[in-house]
Structure formats: structure tokens, C-alpha cells
Design an enzyme around this catalytic site. Structure first.
Site, PDB file in Angstrom:
ATOM      1  N   SER A 100       2.190  61.805  88.853  1.00 50.86           N
ATOM      2  CA  SER A 100       2.556  61.483  90.226  1.00 50.86           C
ATOM      3  C   SER A 100       3.456  62.563  90.839  1.00 50.86           C
ATOM      4  O   SER A 100       3.087  63.717  90.903  1.00 50.86           O
ATOM      5  CB  SER A 100       3.210  60.103  90.267  1.00 50.86           C
ATOM      6  OG  SER A 100       3.417  59.647  91.571  1.00 50.86           O
ATOM      7  N   ASP A 239       2.089  62.935  97.593  1.00 51.12           N
ATOM      8  CA  ASP A 239       2.645  63.352  96.308  1.00 51.12           C
ATOM      9  C   ASP A 239       1.525  63.868  95.410  1.00 51.12           C
ATOM     10  O   ASP A 239       0.366  63.972  95.833  1.00 51.12           O
ATOM     11  CB  ASP A 239       3.431  62.215  95.650  1.00 51.12           C
ATOM     12  CG  ASP A 239       2.557  61.026  95.277  1.00 51.12           C
ATOM     13  OD1 ASP A 239       1.485  60.872  95.885  1.00 51.12           O
ATOM     14  OD2 ASP A 239       2.936  60.242  94.390  1.00 51.12           O
ATOM     15  N   ASP A 241      -0.352  62.830  92.936  1.00 46.05           N
ATOM     16  CA  ASP A 241      -1.602  62.099  92.710  1.00 46.05           C
ATOM     17  C   ASP A 241      -2.058  61.340  93.949  1.00 46.05           C
ATOM     18  O   ASP A 241      -2.987  60.537  93.884  1.00 46.05           O
ATOM     19  CB  ASP A 241      -1.478  61.153  91.514  1.00 46.05           C
ATOM     20  CG  ASP A 241      -0.517  60.000  91.754  1.00 46.05           C
ATOM     21  OD1 ASP A 241       0.359  60.121  92.629  1.00 46.05           O
ATOM     22  OD2 ASP A 241      -0.636  58.971  91.061  1.00 46.05           O
ATOM     23  N   ASP A 243      -0.923  58.899  95.774  1.00 46.50           N
ATOM     24  CA  ASP A 243      -0.816  57.452  95.982  1.00 46.50           C
ATOM     25  C   ASP A 243       0.371  57.110  96.881  1.00 46.50           C
ATOM     26  O   ASP A 243       0.632  55.943  97.157  1.00 46.50           O
ATOM     27  CB  ASP A 243      -0.744  56.687  94.662  1.00 46.50           C
ATOM     28  CG  ASP A 243       0.504  56.970  93.844  1.00 46.50           C
ATOM     29  OD1 ASP A 243       1.277  57.887  94.214  1.00 46.50           O
ATOM     30  OD2 ASP A 243       0.717  56.281  92.830  1.00 46.50           O
TER      31      ASP A 243
END
Length: 446
Positions: A100, A239, A241, A243
């Protein structure tokens, strides 16, 4: 081996804490538990742009194949993209390799069930139990070993789906996208260009080591500068990833998760689509959001910090919209996890639908000043029973009344007591926090 699964999958420094050996074993155990010996079972496997992703992907794939389960590689894609493709391609499970917003040295492995939701605690416990002691999972031979297939169209499938979630085109809007040199770097520009927006892209040149480096959702000043320089209508920052979403309006003002939930909540309520007229958020949401929700006739369900707790409350209560101030926004009608690009599309769609700039939509709430002090303590135990600490908290709460709030809580990972307060006046809020922190330090400090 200590417990591997944390609050969001397995994470650690790649190649020391999260090694290829662990990834291999996780692949075996995860595939075994999540497919239950089903014939022709398959797992979707995606990753972000970290250099360690290739190493961990190779090991994870080997583990999956070794228990006779097929794997479908979809390459670099967002975490919510894996969740969507798991459902869309009717896979038995999905797995994402990402840490992340963490630094590049870190990486992680996160599983999804066939329904696209993150695993329940008991399922993670079952997987982890298989990693303890002797490996007695099956080892098929010959034609029963799993195979790897590639779906190079995974990004396009996901991008096409995201476009179906809105009913407006974005022509005439200039949009800045900060992709954080992460998983959004291909799919986010594709989605917004196909919806007709003029797109300015920054930090979309990943080289394996520049993910999240002074860019993306934890550095909103970067997209702010680009919006002002290009005279854009909105800036959208993701960010590693993808999400999470943090936005800025055309004036460069921050639009964090609280603002996004306020804007989307108001829009959904007006169209009769906000389930139970309720939004799920955490105890960290700004008091300004709480007041705005009340004025809009929106009920709030508050949870502990963490998107998994938000999701639990949403599924239990049948709610549609939830999220965190940090930019994890969950829109359960459209996806089964927090989705930064989906949130971005929905936010811009609200701008188009109401024919208003984001700065005007942003005015639906006013963020209150917030102060936070972390007090290092000898022990986090007993603070709730400490009379002096509870007395000063009650005094401050009485003085603040309905114009602010206090939140005191222990850190989940460090020997810290976090003291936070919000209110209309920044100086007064800081004084309140310092007052409580001094008592905590006196009573529990080292």
C-alpha cells in the site's frame, strides 16, 4: 514462526521479514484453504510496482501451483482491481502483492475470497495454522500440477467496469492524476481519458524503487502544485496500491476522506441511493464531518480505526458508503473493498452532475482544527481506570461542549497513548491536548 497476518494481510520488509520462502508457503496454504480441493480451481494474482513484487510473485505462484491450483497473472494492477477481477473472472480467490502506502522496502500479501471480500479472521487463522509444523498439504504430480495463465486485458476489464459506475461524461474538465509511481499508473489515466477528461499525469513512471517516494496520497502538496500550475479543475492522488484517494479542488484546497464521504453521501442521499441514510466511518473522522452529516440528515455509524472495521459494520448493517479520513472509501454497490480510482470517478461525476466546482461541493463541511500528541508510556494498560486521566478528560470535554471532541486511545503497535482533540480554535485545541497529555505523562510516563 510468529503470527504472520496483521490487520491487512501479511506485511514486512521484503526478503528479510517477508521472504520468498514465506511467500511460497503462503501460496500453498492460501490456495489449499481457499479452493477446498475443488477441481479446476484458480486464483487471480496481482501486484504493485515494487521491485520485490517479481520475487514474491514467482514464489507465491510456485506455492499455488504446487497444490494443484491454477493461477491467473494479471500483472500490475490496483488492490481493488484484484478484488473486482476475482469476481468478474469467477475465480475461487484472489491475492494482491503490495504494501500500500508503505516505503518501497516493504511488501505484503493480501488474499480475497471468491466473493471479492478480504478474508475473515478465522480463515486467516486456518491458513496460518497450516504454516506451523510439518507441511502435510497435497503435492500432486504430472498433469495435476497447477498451470499459470496470463490475462493481459485485466486492466482494461477493470477500467471498462469503472466507467459503467457513472452516468456522465467528463468532457471539458482538466484532471490531474498523481499515480504515486504505483499501481494506478496505467489504469487511472485510461479511465479518465476514456470518460473524456483532459488528463495531466504526474508520477506515473515506476522504476521499481520510486513507489510512494514524495508523491501519491501521503504527499497531497504534490498534486496541489500541479493543479495550480495547470489550472486544473481537480487533482486526484492515489497511494501505492490505489485503494486510497486524496483530492484537491481547483483552488488547491485539500479534500480528504471526510470531505469525500460528505460530498458522496449528500449526492447519494439526494438521489435516494444512500442505504438507510447512513455512512460508516471511524472515530478519527473530523468533528466537522459529524456536524455536516447531522445537518444533512445523514446518520453515522462509528467504528474503530481500520477499513476492515468499517467494512464489517457496512456488511452487518446493509450500508453502502463508508470510509476513513485517510482516503479509504468503500462504495459497496460497486466494489468489495476500498477503491481510490472508483472514489475518484464518483467524486468527479458528482461535480458534473451538480455542475459545480469541487470547491463549492467541498463547502458542504468545514474541517475543524485538530491537534495530536503521542505520549510515550511505560505501559498502556490501566489508562482507562486512572482517575486523574479520566478526570482531566471529563473536564476538557465539559469545556468543549458540542463544539469539539477529545479522543484518547492507545497505539496498536507502540507504547504510546495518543491524545487528540478537535475544535473551532486551533490554539485552544492545542492547549486542551497538552493539558491531557501532561496528566498522562505524569501518571504513566517512563
Amino acid at each position: 514462526m510468529g503470527r504472520l497476518f496483521g490487520t491487512d494481510g501479511v506485511r514486512g520488509v521484503a526478503n528479510t521479514e517477508l521472504t520468498a520462502e514465506i511467500a511460497y508457503r503462503l501460496g500453498r496454504a492460501g490456495a489449499y484453504v481457499l479452493t477446498r480441493g475443488k477441481q479446476n480451481a484458480k486464483l487471480i494474482v496481482g501486484k504493485d510496482t515494487r521491485i520485490s513484487g517479481d520475487m514474491l510473485e514467482a514464489a507465491l505462484l510456485a506455492g499455488i501451483l504446487s497444490v494443484g491450483v491454477d493461477a491467473v497473472r494479471v500483472g500490475v494492477i490496483s488492490t481493488p482491481g484484484v478484488a473486482y477481477l476475482t469476481r468478474a473472472l469467477q475465480a475461487d480467490a484472489g491475492v494482491m502483492i503490495s504494501a500500500s502506502h508503505n516505503p518501497v522496502a516493504d511488501n505484503g500479501i493480501k488474499f480475497f475470497g471468491g466473493d471479492g471480500f478480504k478474508l475473515l479472521d478465522q480463515t486467516e487463522d486456518e491458513i496460518e495454522s497450516l504454516l506451523q509444523g510439518e507441511d502435510q498439504m497435497p503435492r500432486p504430480i504430472a498433469g495435476d500440477i497447477g498451470r499459470v495463465a496470463e490475462r493481459l486485458d485485466g486492466i482494461s476489464l477493470y477500467a471498462d467496469y469503472l466507467q459503467t459506475t457513472v452516468d456522465n461524461r467528463f468532457e471539458g474538465l482538466k484532471v490531474v492524476l498523481d499515480c504515486g509511481n504505483g499501481a494506478a499508473y496505467q489504469v487511472a489515466p485510461q479511465v479518465f481519458r476514456q470518460l473524456g477528461a483532459e488528463v495531466v499525469v504526474v508520477h506515473a513512471e515506476p522504476n521499481g524503487v520510486n513507489i510512494n517516494v514524495k508523491c501519491g496520497s501521503t504527499y497531497p502538496e504534490v498534486v496541489r502544485e500541479a493543479v495550480l500550475a495547470h489550472k486544473a479543475d481537480v487533482g486526484l492522488s492515489f497511494d501505492g496500491d490505489a485503494d486510497r484517494l486524496i483530492a484537491v479542488d481547483e483552488k488547491g484546497q485539500l479534500v480528504d476522506g471526510d470531505y469525500i464521504m460528505a460530498i458522496l453521501g449528500r449526492s447519494l442521499k439526494a438521489s435516494g441511493e444512500l442505504a438507510h441514510d447512513t455512512v460508516v466511518t471511524t472515530v478519527m473522522s473530523n468533528v466537522g464531518f459529524v456536524k455536516a452529516a447531522k445537518e444533512m440528515g445523514i446518520q453515522l455509524v462509528r467504528t474503530a480505526v481500520g477499513d476492515r472495521y468499517v467494512m464489517e459494520a457496512m456488511r452487518k448493517g446493509g450500508y453502502q458508503l463508508g470510509g476513513e479520513q485517510s482516503g479509504h472509501i468503500i462504495l459497496l454497490k460497486h466494489n468489495t473493498t476500498g477503491d481510490g480510482i472508483l472514489s475518484a470517478v464518483q467524486l468527479v461525476n458528482a461535480m458534473v452532475a451538480e455542475a459545480k466546482p469541487l470547491s463549492e461541493l467541498r463547502s458542504v463541511m468545514q474541517s475543524f482544527p485538530q491537534a495530536l500528541v503521542n505520549v510515550r508510556v511505560g505501559s498502556k494498560d490501566g489508562w482507562e481506570q486512572n482517575k486523574a486521566i479520566q478526570q482531566v478528560i471529563r473536564e476538557v470535554e465539559a469545556e468543549m461542549g458540542d463544539d469539539g471532541r477529545v479522543l484518547v486511545r492507545p497505539s496498536g503497535t507502540e507504547p504510546l497513548i495518543r491524545v487528540m482533540a478537535e475544535g473551532p480554535n486551533e490554539q485552544t485545541v492545542q492547549e486542551y491536548v497538552d493539558r491531557i497529555a501532561n496528566v498522562v505523562r505524569k501518571e504513566l510516563g517512563k
